[in-house]
Write an enzyme that holds these catalytic residues in place. Structure first.
Site, mmCIF file in Angstrom:
data_model
loop_
_atom_site.group_PDB
_atom_site.id
_atom_site.type_symbol
_atom_site.label_atom_id
_atom_site.label_comp_id
_atom_site.label_asym_id
_atom_site.label_seq_id
_atom_site.Cartn_x
_atom_site.Cartn_y
_atom_site.Cartn_z
ATOM 1 N N HIS A 1 -2.215 -5.547 1.485
ATOM 2 C CA HIS A 1 -3.557 -6.100 1.242
ATOM 3 C C HIS A 1 -3.427 -7.550 0.822
ATOM 4 O O HIS A 1 -2.443 -7.922 0.179
ATOM 5 C CB HIS A 1 -4.248 -5.325 0.106
ATOM 6 C CG HIS A 1 -5.404 -6.071 -0.496
ATOM 7 N ND1 HIS A 1 -6.641 -6.097 0.085
ATOM 8 C CD2 HIS A 1 -5.487 -6.882 -1.592
ATOM 9 C CE1 HIS A 1 -7.443 -6.877 -0.643
ATOM 10 N NE2 HIS A 1 -6.768 -7.354 -1.663
ATOM 11 N N LYS B 1 0.822 -1.213 0.000
ATOM 12 C CA LYS B 1 0.000 0.000 0.000
ATOM 13 C C LYS B 1 0.864 1.275 0.000
ATOM 14 O O LYS B 1 2.073 1.221 0.282
ATOM 15 C CB LYS B 1 -0.937 -0.038 1.215
ATOM 16 C CG LYS B 1 -1.970 -1.174 1.144
ATOM 17 C CD LYS B 1 -2.986 -1.093 2.294
ATOM 18 C CE LYS B 1 -4.024 -2.198 2.189
ATOM 19 N NZ LYS B 1 -5.076 -2.082 3.254
ATOM 20 N N GLU C 1 -9.821 -9.847 -8.104
ATOM 21 C CA GLU C 1 -8.743 -8.880 -7.839
ATOM 22 C C GLU C 1 -7.545 -9.100 -8.775
ATOM 23 O O GLU C 1 -6.896 -8.137 -9.185
ATOM 24 C CB GLU C 1 -8.325 -8.969 -6.368
ATOM 25 C CG GLU C 1 -9.438 -8.464 -5.451
ATOM 26 C CD GLU C 1 -9.119 -8.593 -3.966
ATOM 27 O OE1 GLU C 1 -8.020 -9.065 -3.613
ATOM 28 O OE2 GLU C 1 -9.990 -8.207 -3.160
ATOM 29 N N TYR D 1 -12.357 -1.360 -3.797
ATOM 30 C CA TYR D 1 -12.906 -1.547 -2.447
ATOM 31 C C TYR D 1 -14.422 -1.359 -2.404
ATOM 32 O O TYR D 1 -14.979 -1.032 -1.351
ATOM 33 C CB TYR D 1 -12.219 -0.595 -1.466
ATOM 34 C CG TYR D 1 -10.849 -1.081 -1.007
ATOM 35 C CD1 TYR D 1 -10.725 -2.206 -0.185
ATOM 36 C CD2 TYR D 1 -9.688 -0.427 -1.368
ATOM 37 C CE1 TYR D 1 -9.482 -2.657 0.241
ATOM 38 C CE2 TYR D 1 -8.435 -0.869 -0.942
ATOM 39 C CZ TYR D 1 -8.347 -1.983 -0.133
ATOM 40 O OH TYR D 1 -7.118 -2.432 0.304
ATOM 41 N N ASN E 1 -2.099 0.274 6.693
ATOM 42 C CA ASN E 1 -1.598 -0.996 7.235
ATOM 43 C C ASN E 1 -0.752 -1.786 6.239
ATOM 44 O O ASN E 1 -0.639 -3.001 6.325
ATOM 45 C CB ASN E 1 -2.745 -1.817 7.826
ATOM 46 C CG ASN E 1 -3.816 -2.147 6.818
ATOM 47 O OD1 ASN E 1 -3.696 -1.826 5.638
ATOM 48 N ND2 ASN E 1 -4.870 -2.808 7.268
HETATM 49 P P1 ATP Z 1 -7.334 -5.750 3.038
HETATM 50 O O1 ATP Z 1 -8.680 -5.983 2.391
HETATM 51 O O2 ATP Z 1 -6.732 -4.399 2.663
HETATM 52 O O3 ATP Z 1 -6.397 -6.887 2.816
HETATM 53 P P2 ATP Z 1 -8.390 -6.626 5.548
HETATM 54 O O4 ATP Z 1 -9.048 -7.695 4.741
HETATM 55 O O5 ATP Z 1 -7.548 -7.011 6.707
HETATM 56 O O6 ATP Z 1 -7.506 -5.707 4.614
HETATM 57 P P3 ATP Z 1 -10.878 -5.162 5.414
HETATM 58 O O7 ATP Z 1 -11.915 -5.296 6.455
HETATM 59 O O8 ATP Z 1 -11.092 -5.819 4.084
HETATM 60 O O9 ATP Z 1 -9.470 -5.596 6.046
HETATM 61 O O10 ATP Z 1 -10.658 -3.597 5.189
HETATM 62 C C1 ATP Z 1 -9.988 -3.136 4.034
HETATM 63 C C2 ATP Z 1 -9.037 -2.040 4.424
HETATM 64 O O11 ATP Z 1 -9.798 -0.908 4.884
HETATM 65 C C3 ATP Z 1 -8.115 -2.353 5.601
HETATM 66 O O12 ATP Z 1 -6.961 -3.066 5.240
HETATM 67 C C4 ATP Z 1 -7.756 -0.975 6.086
HETATM 68 O O13 ATP Z 1 -6.789 -0.353 5.244
HETATM 69 C C5 ATP Z 1 -9.097 -0.251 5.929
HETATM 70 N N1 ATP Z 1 -9.913 -0.321 7.144
HETATM 71 C C6 ATP Z 1 -10.638 -1.370 7.584
HETATM 72 N N2 ATP Z 1 -11.291 -1.079 8.709
HETATM 73 C C7 ATP Z 1 -10.968 0.199 9.002
HETATM 74 C C8 ATP Z 1 -11.309 1.099 10.056
HETATM 75 N N3 ATP Z 1 -12.140 0.731 11.035
HETATM 76 N N4 ATP Z 1 -10.768 2.332 10.039
HETATM 77 C C9 ATP Z 1 -9.943 2.731 9.031
HETATM 78 N N5 ATP Z 1 -9.590 1.934 8.011
HETATM 79 C C10 ATP Z 1 -10.085 0.684 7.991
HETATM 80 MG MG MG Z 2 -10.188 -7.315 2.979
#
Ligand code: ATP
Ligand code: MG
Length: 139
Positions: A117, A11, A128, A51, A114
């Site tokens: 992804h 990211k 994806e 997303y 974070n």
């Molecule tokens: P990713 O899909 O990016 O691999 P993930 O599957 O662990 O991550 P998801 O729930 O799919 O998490 O959320 C997608 C992304 O949205 C997260 O990786 C993070 O960058 C962001 N995100 C998720 N929850 C929050 C939150 N509560 N506050 C801010 N950003 C968030």
């Molecule tokens: Mg996710």
């Protein structure tokens, strides 16, 4: 479990801190084969499309602004049980809850920024992968 592919992204918070190489080294150390790889900058519209599953969530606007704020690296990764294994190596979404040694524990700045992804299921991995790559990219 057989050989499987997943879609990973490094990211913008990570590319901005010049830790792309460290994350790619970890990917290879964990036994993934890099099938395809691209560095690019998502437009806001592309980040929104990627997303779209989160569009009703309160963090959607901030997340898609962040994901289009700088370059990302998209990778198609292959190994045994790739989807679950890559999510294990990434660690929990919230770095405060991520296990020791995971990429998010080591590098993530916060819940949004974070660093990495990973696809969460075979169906999303297929969608994806097609978002970033086509046949000519795959070795
Ligand atoms: P990713 O899909 O990016 O691999 P993930 O599957 O662990 O991550 P998801 O729930 O799919 O998490 O959320 C997608 C992304 O949205 C997260 O990786 C993070 O960058 C962001 N995100 C998720 N929850 C929050 C939150 N509560 N506050 C801010 N950003 C968030
Ligand atoms: Mg996710």
């Amino acid at each position: 479990m057989s050989i499987q592919q997943t879609l990973a992204m490094i990211k913008p918070d990570a590319t901005a801190r010049n830790i792309t190489g460290k994350i790619i080294a970890r990917i290879e150390e964990e036994g993934f084969r890099i099938v395809a790889m691209r560095k690019l900058k998502l437009s806001k519209e592309m980040a929104e499309a990627f997303y779209a599953v989160h569009k009703e969530r309160p963090f959607y606007g901030d997340l898609t602004a962040f994901m289009s704020s700088g370059p990302i690296v998209a990778l198609c990764l292959e190994r045994e049980d790739a989807i679950a294994k890559w999510r294990e190596v990434m660690g929990a979404t919230n770095p405060e809850k991520a296990a020791e040694g995971t990429i998010r524990k080591l590098f993530a700045l916060d819940m949004e920024k974070n660093s990495v992804h990973g696809s969460d299921a075979p169906e999303t991995a297929a969608v994806e992968k097609a978002f970033f790559f086509n046949g000519i990219d795959f070795l």
